[in-house]
Scaffold this motif. Structure first.
Motif, short mmCIF file in Angstrom:
data_model
loop_
_atom_site.label_atom_id
_atom_site.label_comp_id
_atom_site.label_asym_id
_atom_site.label_seq_id
_atom_site.Cartn_x
_atom_site.Cartn_y
_atom_site.Cartn_z
N GLU A 153 0.82 -1.22 0.00
CA GLU A 153 0.00 0.00 0.00
C GLU A 153 0.85 1.27 0.00
O GLU A 153 0.32 2.37 -0.17
CB GLU A 153 -0.92 0.02 1.23
N HIS A 154 2.15 1.13 0.21
CA HIS A 154 3.02 2.31 0.31
C HIS A 154 3.32 2.87 -1.08
O HIS A 154 3.87 2.17 -1.94
CB HIS A 154 4.32 1.95 1.02
N HIS A 178 10.23 2.65 5.58
CA HIS A 178 8.91 2.10 5.25
C HIS A 178 8.49 1.00 6.22
O HIS A 178 7.31 0.90 6.57
CB HIS A 178 8.91 1.59 3.81
N LEU A 223 7.23 2.68 9.42
CA LEU A 223 5.89 3.25 9.23
C LEU A 223 4.83 2.14 9.20
O LEU A 223 3.74 2.30 9.77
CB LEU A 223 5.84 4.05 7.94
N GLU A 224 5.14 1.04 8.54
CA GLU A 224 4.18 -0.06 8.47
C GLU A 224 3.96 -0.69 9.84
O GLU A 224 2.83 -1.06 10.19
CB GLU A 224 4.65 -1.10 7.47
N THR A 240 1.63 1.46 11.65
CA THR A 240 0.29 1.27 11.11
C THR A 240 -0.35 0.01 11.67
O THR A 240 -1.52 0.02 12.10
CB THR A 240 0.33 1.19 9.57
N PRO A 270 -1.51 4.84 12.19
CA PRO A 270 -1.18 5.00 10.77
C PRO A 270 -0.70 6.41 10.44
O PRO A 270 -1.44 7.37 10.53
CB PRO A 270 -2.51 4.69 10.07
N GLY A 299 1.77 8.34 7.41
CA GLY A 299 2.36 8.02 6.12
C GLY A 299 3.66 8.72 5.78
O GLY A 299 4.26 8.40 4.75
#
Length: 722
Positions: free
Chosen positions: A59-60, A86, A89-90, A93, A98, A100
Motif C-alpha cells: 500500500e506504500h 517504510h 511506518l508499516e 500502522t 497510521p 504516512g
C-alpha cells in the motif's frame, strides 16, 4: 554471505516543525556499513521475506506516487535506510498508529543515512525504528522474526504513553481546525490554543467544568434530589446503610428495584431488576464494596440510553444492549462467554475498546447475575437456554437521530441543574422517540467526564463528531485559539531583535512574553527560570495564560535538535543565512543546507501572517517565495529609489538618516537615526540590522507607527546598563 548490523548512531525526537515536516517525527542517523554495496534486489530472497512478513507494504506509494510504488522500488533495488523508513511506518500502522510520512536521505559520509518517520508518540517512534532495523537485518540474514510480538510491543507502548481515545478525538478535531495543542502531562491533560486564548481539557472535562458540579454528579442521591426538585423524572429511592435496610426500602418503593453505589460510574456495582430479598441483600454487598454509600431505588423498565450533552445541547446518543449467551448443553458458562462474547472485536482490555473483556470470577456483577439465574461459571446451560450475563454498561447502538426533542430538553435541563458543561446523561425509557413522562421513563444518572468512545465507534449506526462539538463549545465556531507568535532565527542579532521587538510590543500595551539568549521575560521582566533549552522556554511562554503575544528566538541547532516550540507563527523573522558552523553532527556543512534549516521559520508562517527577511542577504531574500503569507523586507541601504518588488511588498530601509517604510511609491518616516536616544541605542546596545528587523516585525503585527517610534526611543531601557 554474512552481513554486519545496521548501526543506529543517534536518534532525535523532533517535537515541533522541523526541516522534514510540520509534525512531530523521530530522526535516526544510521550507518549501514558494507550494505551500501547491497541494494535490495541483490540480496537473495530478501524482498520475498520482507513482503511475506509485512504484506501491507504494497500500500506504500513511496516517491513513485501510486499503490505498489515501494514494492517497485524494492524490486529495482533500494538501500536499507529507505527500507527501514517504510518498515517502521508499516509497523506503526499495524499497531494502530497510521502515519504516512517518512524520508531517508544519504549524507556526505558513505553508508550513513538520515531516516525520519512521523510519529504521534516519541516512545512508539523510537521503538518502531529499532524494530525496523531488527526486522530488516533478519530478512537480510534469512533469520526468524516475530512480527506479531513486535507489533504487540508497539501497541503496549501506545496504550501506556499515547492519549486516550476520548482526549485524542478532541485533539484531532482541534487539529482539523488548525487549533494548536500542547500536552501538559504524560496523561490526558491537554492545552488547546496558546497563551491567553488557551483552553484546557482532561478527557471529556474542560476548564469550564465546575468542581462543585462534578462533586454533585458523583453523589447520586444528591443529584436525584436536585433533579426531582426541578421537575426532572427520577426513580424514587434512598440511601441505605445495611443489607436489611436495603430490603426494607425495596419493599417501600416497590419491587423490582435497582441497587447501586451512590458514586457509581461505568456501571460498576450496579444491579438491576431485583425481585427477591436474597438478590437485594447480595446486591447491597456488591455495591457497598464499590462506593461510599449504597442506594436502593425503584427499577425503571426499559432500555438504557446515554445522551452526551455539550454546552446544553445533545450531540450524540447511544442505546445499550444486554449481553447474553445461549447454552448448547456442552460448554460451561465461562467457555461460552469466552467463545461468544469475548471474541467480539469491540471487547478488549485497553481503553480504545468500547466494551470490556468479561473475566470470571473477577467480575462480581456478572457472577451475581449468574447466581440469580441459578448458575455458576462452571455450569453447563441446557441447549437453547438464554443466559443473561450483563445488564449494564454495554452502549452499542447510535440512536442520536431518534431522540425526542422533549427528551433532549429534559437532559439539557438536568445538566443545567447539576451545573456541568459536558455530561453523560443516563436514562431508561422504552422508546427514546417519545417523551419520558408519558412512558414512565426516568433519568437515573448524570456523569461528569463521560467516555466518548461509544459515540466515536458505535457497533451499530453512525459515528458522531463529538470531538468537534467539544472544540466548538470551548472556542466558538471560528476561533483557532491562537495568539500572535513571532519566531526569530538567522545569523547575527537574533537576540537583540527579540529584545527590541518585545519592548516595542510591551510599550504598545500588549502582554508579551520573550524567550531568547538573554533570558526569559514576562512583560519584559526577567524570570528566574534557570537553564532551559530554547524549546522548553518557548513552551513555557505558550503555556502562560497571561501572555497575548510571544516572541521566541530559535537557533539552527534548536530546529535540528528538537524542532520549533510552536506549530505556526504570525511573524517569522530571518536575519540572514550564514555559513554553517558547529553543526557537523547534523551533517549540515554547506550554506545551501543551512538555508534548508532556516527556511523552516518561513515555512510555518500562517497565511494571514508575515515573513520579515533581510534583503541584504541574497539567500535570505530568496526565502520570500516560500512564505504562505505577506513579506516585509528590511535593508541597511537606501532602497527608496528604483523599482522594488512590483507586488507591493513593504520594505523597511534607511533613507537620509531616517528609517523609513516604503510601499510601492509611498515612503513614510519611522525613526530619526539622529535622535539622541536612537543614536545611543545603536552605539551601545543594538546594531542597526536588529533595529530594522524589530521595526519591520512590529509593523507586521500592526503596531502603530507612533508607538513604534516612541518604543524605540526608550528601548535602551530593556538592555543592561553599559
Amino acid at each position: 554471505m554474512s552481513h554486519h548490523d545496521i548501526h543506529i548512531l543517534r536518534m532525535n525526537y523532533l517535537r515541533g516543525p522541523n526541516i522534514w515536516t510540520y509534525r512531530p517525527a523521530v530522526e535516526a542517523l544510521i550507518d549501514i556499513g558494507a550494505l551500501e554495496d547491497c541494494p535490495s534486489h541483490t540480496l537473495p530472497g530478501f524482498n520475498e521475506r520482507l513482503l511475506a512478513w509485512l504484506p501491507g507494504l504494497v500500500e506504500h506509494h513511496c516517491g513513485v506516487g501510486y499503490r505498489g510504488g515501494f514494492v517497485e522500488r524494492l524490486c529495482d533495488g533500494t538501500w536499507p535506510g529507505h527500507i527501514m523508513e517504510h518498515v517502521a511506518l508499516e509497523l506503526q500502522t499495524q499497531a494502530g498508529m497510521p502515519l504516512g510520512f517518512g524520508k531517508a536521505r544519504s549524507t556526505e559520509q558513505r553508508g550513513v543515512y538520515k531516516v525520519v518517520i512521523r510519529t504521534q508518540q516519541e516512545e512508539v517512534g523510537r521503538q518502531a525504528l529499532h524494530s525496523a532495523r531488527d526486522l530488516v537485518m533478519a530478512a537480510i540474514r534469512d533469520e526468524a522474526f516475530d512480527v506479531t510480538a513486535c507489533v504487540q510491543r508497539l501497541k503496549a507502548l501506545i496504550d501506556t504513553h499515547a492519549l486516550g481515545p476520548s482526549t485524542a478525538s478532541i485533539v484531532a478535531a482541534a487539529a482539523q481546525r488548525r487549533v494548536p495543542a500542547i500536552r501538559l502531562t504524560s496523561g490526558n491533560l491537554v492545552q488547546l490554543g496558546y497563551g491567553a486564548k488557551q483552553r484546557r481539557i482532561w478527557t471529556a472535562e474542560t476548564d469550564r467544568t465546575s468542581a462543585i458540579a462534578e462533586s454533585i454528579s458523583r453523589d447520586k442521591d444528591l443529584t436525584k434530589r436536585l433533579l426531582a426538585a426541578c421537575g426532572v423524572p427520577v426513580p424514587e429511592g434512598q440511601v441505605v446503610t445495611s443489607a436489611s435496610q436495603a430490603w426494607e426500602v425495596a419493599q417501600e418503593v416497590g419491587l423490582p428495584v435497582a441497587v447501586k453505589p451512590s458514586d457509581a460510574n461505568h456501571g460498576r456495582g450496579v444491579s438491576l431488576d431485583l425481585k427477591t430479598q436474597a438478590a437485594v441483600e447480595a446486591a447491597y454487598t456488591l455495591a457497598d464494596s464499590e462506593g461510599s454509600e449504597v442506594m436502593v431505588e425503584r427499577f425503571i423498565p426499559g432500555q438504557e440510553h446515554r445522551l452526551l450533552m455539550v454546552g446544553g445541547k445533545l450531540v450524540a446518543a447511544a442505546r445499550g444492549e444486554q449481553a447474553f449467551i445461549t447454552g448448547d448443553g456442552v460448554h460451561t458458562v465461562m467457555a461460552l462467554i469466552e467463545r461468544d462474547l469475548n471474541t467480539d472485536p469491540r471487547r478488549g482490555e485497553e481503553e480504545e475498546f468500547p466494551l470490556d473483556t468479561i473475566r470470571l470470577p473477577e467480575n462480581a456483577l456478572v457472577m451475581l447475575e449468574l447466581q440469580r439465574q441459578g448458575l455458576t461459571q462452571d455450569s453447563v446451560p441446557d441447549a437453547g437456554r438464554q443466559v443473561l450475563v450483563q445488564r449494564t454498561g454495554v452502549m452499542t447502538h447510535d440512536i442520536t437521530d431518534e431522540v425526542h426533542p422533549e427528551v433532549a430538553e429534559m437532559a439539557a435541563l438536568a445538566t443545567r441543574v447539576v451545573g456541568l458543561d459536558i455530561a453523560g446523561v443516563d436514562l431508561v425509557a422504552c422508546d427514546i422517540s417519545k417523551p419520558l413522562h408519558a412512558q414512565g421513563g426516568a433519568i437515573v444518572e448524570i456523569n461528569a467526564g463521560p467516555g466518548l468512545l461509544m459515540h466515536l465507534k458505535p457497533a451499530v449506526g453512525q459515528p458522531r463528531p463529538v470531538g468537534e462539538a467539544i472544540v466548538e463549545h470551548l472556542l466558538g465556531p471560528s476561533d483557532d485559539g491562537r495568539i500572535p507568535v513571532v519566531g526569530i532565527t538567522g545569523g547575527e542579532h537574533t537576540a537583540a531583535t527579540a529584545m527590541l521587538l518585545g519592548w516595542l510590543l510591551h510599550r504598545a500595551g500588549r502582554h508579551t512574553g520573550v524567550a531568547c539568549q538573554n533570558g526569559t521575560f514576562l512583560h519584559m521582566q526577567r524570570l528566574p527560570t534557570g537553564r532551559t533549552s530554547e524549546w522548553e522556554a518557548g513552551q513555557r511562554m505558550l503555556m502562560n495564560r497571561s501572555v497575548h503575544t510571544v516572541v521566541l528566538e530559535n537557533s539552527a541547532r534548536t530546529i535540528l535538535d528538537t524542532g520549533l516550540a510552536y506549530d505556526r507563527c504570525r511573524v517569522g523573522v530571518v536575519t540572514g543565512v550564514p555559513a554553517p558552523a558547529g553543526l557537523e553532527d547534523h551533517h549540515i556543512l554547506t550554506q545551501e543546507q543551512m538555508r534548508n534549516v532556516l527556511r523552516t521559520q518561513v515555512d510555518v508562517v500562517l497565511p494571514d501572517g508575515c515573513a520579515v527577511l533581510n534583503a541584504d542577504d541574497p539567500i535570505c531574500l530568496g526565502l520570500a517565495e516560500l512564505c504562505d503569507g505577506d513579506v516585509i523586507h528590511y535593508s541597511q541601504h537606501d532602497q527608496t529609489t528604483g523599482v522594488w518588488h512590483d507586488n507591493g511588498q513593504r520594505m523597511v530601509c534607511v533613507h537620509q538618516q531616517q528609517v523609513v517604510l516604503r510601499q510601492e511609491q509611498t515612503i513614510t518616516s519611522v525613526l530619526d537615526l539622529q535622535h539622541p536616544m536612537i543614536s545611543s541605542l545603536l552605539q551601545h546596545h543594538a546594531p542597526l540590522p536588529a533595529v530594522l528587523a524589530a521595526v519591520a516585525a512590529a509593523l507586521a503585527l500592526d503596531v502603530a507607527l507612533p508607538l513604534v517610534r516612541a518604543g524605540m526611543e526608550t528601548a535602551a531601557l530593556v538592555f543592561p546598563s553599559v
